[in-house]
Design a protein around this motif. Sequence first.
Motif, PDB file in Angstrom:
ATOM      1  N   VAL A  84       0.833  -1.215   0.000  1.00 54.23           N
ATOM      2  CA  VAL A  84       0.000   0.000   0.000  1.00 54.23           C
ATOM      3  C   VAL A  84       0.862   1.257   0.000  1.00 54.23           C
ATOM      4  O   VAL A  84       0.576   2.221  -0.724  1.00 54.23           O
ATOM      5  CB  VAL A  84      -0.941  -0.002   1.224  1.00 54.23           C
ATOM      6  N   LEU A  85       1.931   1.244   0.785  1.00 56.99           N
ATOM      7  CA  LEU A  85       2.717   2.465   0.964  1.00 56.99           C
ATOM      8  C   LEU A  85       3.586   2.803  -0.245  1.00 56.99           C
ATOM      9  O   LEU A  85       4.263   3.826  -0.256  1.00 56.99           O
ATOM     10  CB  LEU A  85       3.550   2.360   2.247  1.00 56.99           C
ATOM     11  N   GLN A  86       3.513   1.989  -1.284  1.00 51.75           N
ATOM     12  CA  GLN A  86       4.130   2.363  -2.566  1.00 51.75           C
ATOM     13  C   GLN A  86       3.252   3.341  -3.334  1.00 51.75           C
ATOM     14  O   GLN A  86       3.645   3.860  -4.376  1.00 51.75           O
ATOM     15  CB  GLN A  86       4.369   1.120  -3.424  1.00 51.75           C
ATOM     16  N   HIS A  87       2.026   3.533  -2.844  1.00 53.41           N
ATOM     17  CA  HIS A  87       1.053   4.416  -3.516  1.00 53.41           C
ATOM     18  C   HIS A  87       0.731   5.590  -2.587  1.00 53.41           C
ATOM     19  O   HIS A  87       1.144   5.606  -1.429  1.00 53.41           O
ATOM     20  CB  HIS A  87      -0.224   3.629  -3.832  1.00 53.41           C
ATOM     21  N   ALA A  88      -0.038   6.555  -3.130  1.00 51.31           N
ATOM     22  CA  ALA A  88      -0.508   7.639  -2.258  1.00 51.31           C
ATOM     23  C   ALA A  88      -1.416   7.024  -1.198  1.00 51.31           C
ATOM     24  O   ALA A  88      -2.258   6.171  -1.503  1.00 51.31           O
ATOM     25  CB  ALA A  88      -1.258   8.672  -3.080  1.00 51.31           C
ATOM     26  N   ALA A  89      -1.257   7.444   0.033  1.00 60.52           N
ATOM     27  CA  ALA A  89      -2.066   6.854   1.110  1.00 60.52           C
ATOM     28  C   ALA A  89      -2.382   7.884   2.185  1.00 60.52           C
ATOM     29  O   ALA A  89      -1.572   8.779   2.465  1.00 60.52           O
ATOM     30  CB  ALA A  89      -1.334   5.663   1.730  1.00 60.52           C
ATOM     31  N   LEU A  90      -3.561   7.759   2.750  1.00 61.51           N
ATOM     32  CA  LEU A  90      -3.983   8.540   3.913  1.00 61.51           C
ATOM     33  C   LEU A  90      -4.121   7.568   5.079  1.00 61.51           C
ATOM     34  O   LEU A  90      -4.376   6.386   4.882  1.00 61.51           O
ATOM     35  CB  LEU A  90      -5.337   9.199   3.660  1.00 61.51           C
ATOM     36  N   ARG A  91      -3.997   8.077   6.270  1.00 63.92           N
ATOM     37  CA  ARG A  91      -4.222   7.190   7.417  1.00 63.92           C
ATOM     38  C   ARG A  91      -5.697   7.231   7.809  1.00 63.92           C
ATOM     39  O   ARG A  91      -6.335   8.286   7.790  1.00 63.92           O
ATOM     40  CB  ARG A  91      -3.320   7.532   8.584  1.00 63.92           C
ATOM     41  N   GLY A  92      -6.201   6.066   8.143  1.00 64.18           N
ATOM     42  CA  GLY A  92      -7.532   5.984   8.744  1.00 64.18           C
ATOM     43  C   GLY A  92      -7.380   5.939  10.257  1.00 64.18           C
ATOM     44  O   GLY A  92      -6.264   6.049  10.790  1.00 64.18           O
ATOM     45  N   ASN A  93      -8.484   5.749  10.947  1.00 68.26           N
ATOM     46  CA  ASN A  93      -8.388   5.640  12.399  1.00 68.26           C
ATOM     47  C   ASN A  93      -7.579   4.415  12.802  1.00 68.26           C
ATOM     48  O   ASN A  93      -6.859   4.428  13.810  1.00 68.26           O
ATOM     49  CB  ASN A  93      -9.780   5.601  13.034  1.00 68.26           C
ATOM     50  N   VAL A  94      -7.652   3.334  11.998  1.00 69.92           N
ATOM     51  CA  VAL A  94      -6.889   2.132  12.357  1.00 69.92           C
ATOM     52  C   VAL A  94      -5.395   2.421  12.310  1.00 69.92           C
ATOM     53  O   VAL A  94      -4.666   2.135  13.282  1.00 69.92           O
ATOM     54  CB  VAL A  94      -7.246   0.958  11.418  1.00 69.92           C
ATOM     55  N   GLU A  95      -4.910   3.014  11.196  1.00 73.39           N
ATOM     56  CA  GLU A  95      -3.475   3.303  11.091  1.00 73.39           C
ATOM     57  C   GLU A  95      -3.042   4.296  12.176  1.00 73.39           C
ATOM     58  O   GLU A  95      -1.970   4.173  12.764  1.00 73.39           O
ATOM     59  CB  GLU A  95      -3.134   3.871   9.704  1.00 73.39           C
ATOM     60  N   THR A  96      -3.894   5.289  12.432  1.00 76.51           N
ATOM     61  CA  THR A  96      -3.548   6.294  13.441  1.00 76.51           C
ATOM     62  C   THR A  96      -3.388   5.644  14.808  1.00 76.51           C
ATOM     63  O   THR A  96      -2.433   5.923  15.544  1.00 76.51           O
ATOM     64  CB  THR A  96      -4.645   7.374  13.495  1.00 76.51           C
ATOM     65  N   GLU A  97      -4.297   4.750  15.145  1.00 80.60           N
ATOM     66  CA  GLU A  97      -4.265   4.156  16.488  1.00 80.60           C
ATOM     67  C   GLU A  97      -3.176   3.097  16.637  1.00 80.60           C
ATOM     68  O   GLU A  97      -2.579   2.969  17.697  1.00 80.60           O
ATOM     69  CB  GLU A  97      -5.639   3.591  16.850  1.00 80.60           C
ATOM     70  N   ILE A  98      -2.895   2.326  15.573  1.00 79.90           N
ATOM     71  CA  ILE A  98      -1.828   1.321  15.732  1.00 79.90           C
ATOM     72  C   ILE A  98      -0.450   1.960  15.652  1.00 79.90           C
ATOM     73  O   ILE A  98       0.528   1.380  16.119  1.00 79.90           O
ATOM     74  CB  ILE A  98      -1.936   0.157  14.713  1.00 79.90           C
ATOM     75  N   ALA A  99      -0.371   3.180  15.107  1.00 78.78           N
ATOM     76  CA  ALA A  99       0.924   3.872  15.044  1.00 78.78           C
ATOM     77  C   ALA A  99       1.293   4.490  16.380  1.00 78.78           C
ATOM     78  O   ALA A  99       2.443   4.841  16.604  1.00 78.78           O
ATOM     79  CB  ALA A  99       0.906   4.951  13.964  1.00 78.78           C
ATOM     80  N   GLY A 100       0.322   4.638  17.261  1.00 78.59           N
ATOM     81  CA  GLY A 100       0.581   5.270  18.557  1.00 78.59           C
ATOM     82  C   GLY A 100       0.249   4.331  19.705  1.00 78.59           C
ATOM     83  O   GLY A 100      -0.103   3.166  19.505  1.00 78.59           O
ATOM     84  N   GLU A 101       0.366   4.851  20.909  1.00 86.53           N
ATOM     85  CA  GLU A 101       0.122   4.050  22.111  1.00 86.53           C
ATOM     86  C   GLU A 101      -1.002   4.620  22.961  1.00 86.53           C
ATOM     87  O   GLU A 101      -1.096   4.329  24.147  1.00 86.53           O
ATOM     88  CB  GLU A 101       1.407   3.955  22.952  1.00 86.53           C
ATOM     89  N   ASP A 102      -1.833   5.463  22.353  1.00 88.78           N
ATOM     90  CA  ASP A 102      -2.938   6.064  23.101  1.00 88.78           C
ATOM     91  C   ASP A 102      -4.033   5.010  23.305  1.00 88.78           C
ATOM     92  O   ASP A 102      -4.745   4.656  22.374  1.00 88.78           O
ATOM     93  CB  ASP A 102      -3.491   7.262  22.312  1.00 88.78           C
ATOM     94  N   GLN A 103      -4.133   4.479  24.529  1.00 85.24           N
ATOM     95  CA  GLN A 103      -5.118   3.427  24.800  1.00 85.24           C
ATOM     96  C   GLN A 103      -6.529   4.000  24.936  1.00 85.24           C
ATOM     97  O   GLN A 103      -7.510   3.280  24.845  1.00 85.24           O
ATOM     98  CB  GLN A 103      -4.764   2.685  26.101  1.00 85.24           C
ATOM     99  N   GLY A 104      -6.616   5.311  25.153  1.00 84.79           N
ATOM    100  CA  GLY A 104      -7.906   5.912  25.497  1.00 84.79           C
ATOM    101  C   GLY A 104      -8.888   6.021  24.354  1.00 84.79           C
ATOM    102  O   GLY A 104     -10.098   6.070  24.567  1.00 84.79           O
ATOM    103  N   ALA A 105      -8.375   6.061  23.102  1.00 85.67           N
ATOM    104  CA  ALA A 105      -9.281   6.241  21.960  1.00 85.67           C
ATOM    105  C   ALA A 105      -9.816   4.910  21.450  1.00 85.67           C
ATOM    106  O   ALA A 105     -10.681   4.880  20.586  1.00 85.67           O
ATOM    107  CB  ALA A 105      -8.564   6.981  20.835  1.00 85.67           C
ATOM    108  N   GLY A 106      -9.289   3.794  21.971  1.00 82.87           N
ATOM    109  CA  GLY A 106      -9.714   2.485  21.479  1.00 82.87           C
ATOM    110  C   GLY A 106      -9.396   2.380  19.997  1.00 82.87           C
ATOM    111  O   GLY A 106      -8.299   2.713  19.560  1.00 82.87           O
ATOM    112  N   CYS A 107     -10.387   1.936  19.208  1.00 79.94           N
ATOM    113  CA  CYS A 107     -10.177   1.778  17.768  1.00 79.94           C
ATOM    114  C   CYS A 107     -10.250   3.110  17.030  1.00 79.94           C
ATOM    115  O   CYS A 107      -9.965   3.168  15.842  1.00 79.94           O
ATOM    116  CB  CYS A 107     -11.217   0.823  17.200  1.00 79.94           C
TER     117      CYS A 107
END
Length: 320
Positions: A84-107
């Motif tokens: 996927v990252l060979q193409h233009a890409a935006l982050r969704g909530n899934v990518e945003t949350e797995i990229a960080g350690e904020d447990q409070g936002a859940g998914c």
Amino acid sequence: MPSSAAKPGRFCPSHYRYSPGVFAREPALKAKSLYIVGGLYGNPYALEAVLALAQRDKAAVVFNGDFNWFDVEPAEFQGINETVLQHAALRGNVETEIAGEDQGAGCGCAYPEWVGEAEVERSNEILARLRETARGFPDLRAHLRDLPMHLVAEVGGLRIGIAHGDAESLAGWQFSQEALHEHPDRAQASLVSAGIDVFACTHTCLPVMQGFATPRGTALIVNNGAAGMPNFRDTHFGLATRIASAPSPEALYGARLGELVVEAVPVRYHHDAWIARFDRAWPAGSPASLSYRKRIACGPAYDIGQALRVVAPTRALTHA
Ligand SMILES: [Fe+2]
């Protein structure tokens, strides 16, 4: 006691938000034809299928988030993201949350009230397991964290605003089929203030294409639902949004906008192989199996006729 709106999975973190005005800018991507692929959800067969479609059309591809979800097996996670990252890409909530350690936002889904509590809790569990996999890939994780939340593209002179959720939030639900039915005025106002002809989004899992009158002419909001899961009753294919100068014979439905067509095209992946792989990663009783297996096997209780809501003077195509 926190209100249900403050529970993990129920709210939009403040860093998810932006103004519709951010779309009133020069396009960063210009293409003759474009595929917008939202909600791949870690389905490698759908990834292969949609890239083959785009290659055949010589089209640019934008992945607008949630390309991860069921891909908890490390090699699969790596394969999906590296492709996927060979193409233009935006982050969704899934990518945003797995990229960080904020447990409070859940998914990070910001699920509205019509989604039940058990489903929200299962989504939070899926996210936690996927984050554990992502921790093994720090470079990919950093790349996901740095992806933008929105993109402006130009195809054939039309301004295309691309986001994961809606015109105000990465995880917004204003462009869901439910909200577009109940509050079309809000969506129309977003189109006007963003100066956009086509808003392409995903996130809410059900597809819709709805037309609006704006000072620029007719504008569209097109939500592809999911590229990696069925979107209609008794079907086994995902959907992507295609914008091009000539119609695709495979499109399920679409609309003409000036010299262009905006279409929902089926992403026909290998169903049997996908469901076998899903079952290995998420056996019966697991959170993903409880929430998604029925949909993957049989499609949701939603029909093509419910998705196309094009108003005059936009002309509906008739490929269905
Ligand atoms: Fe999402």
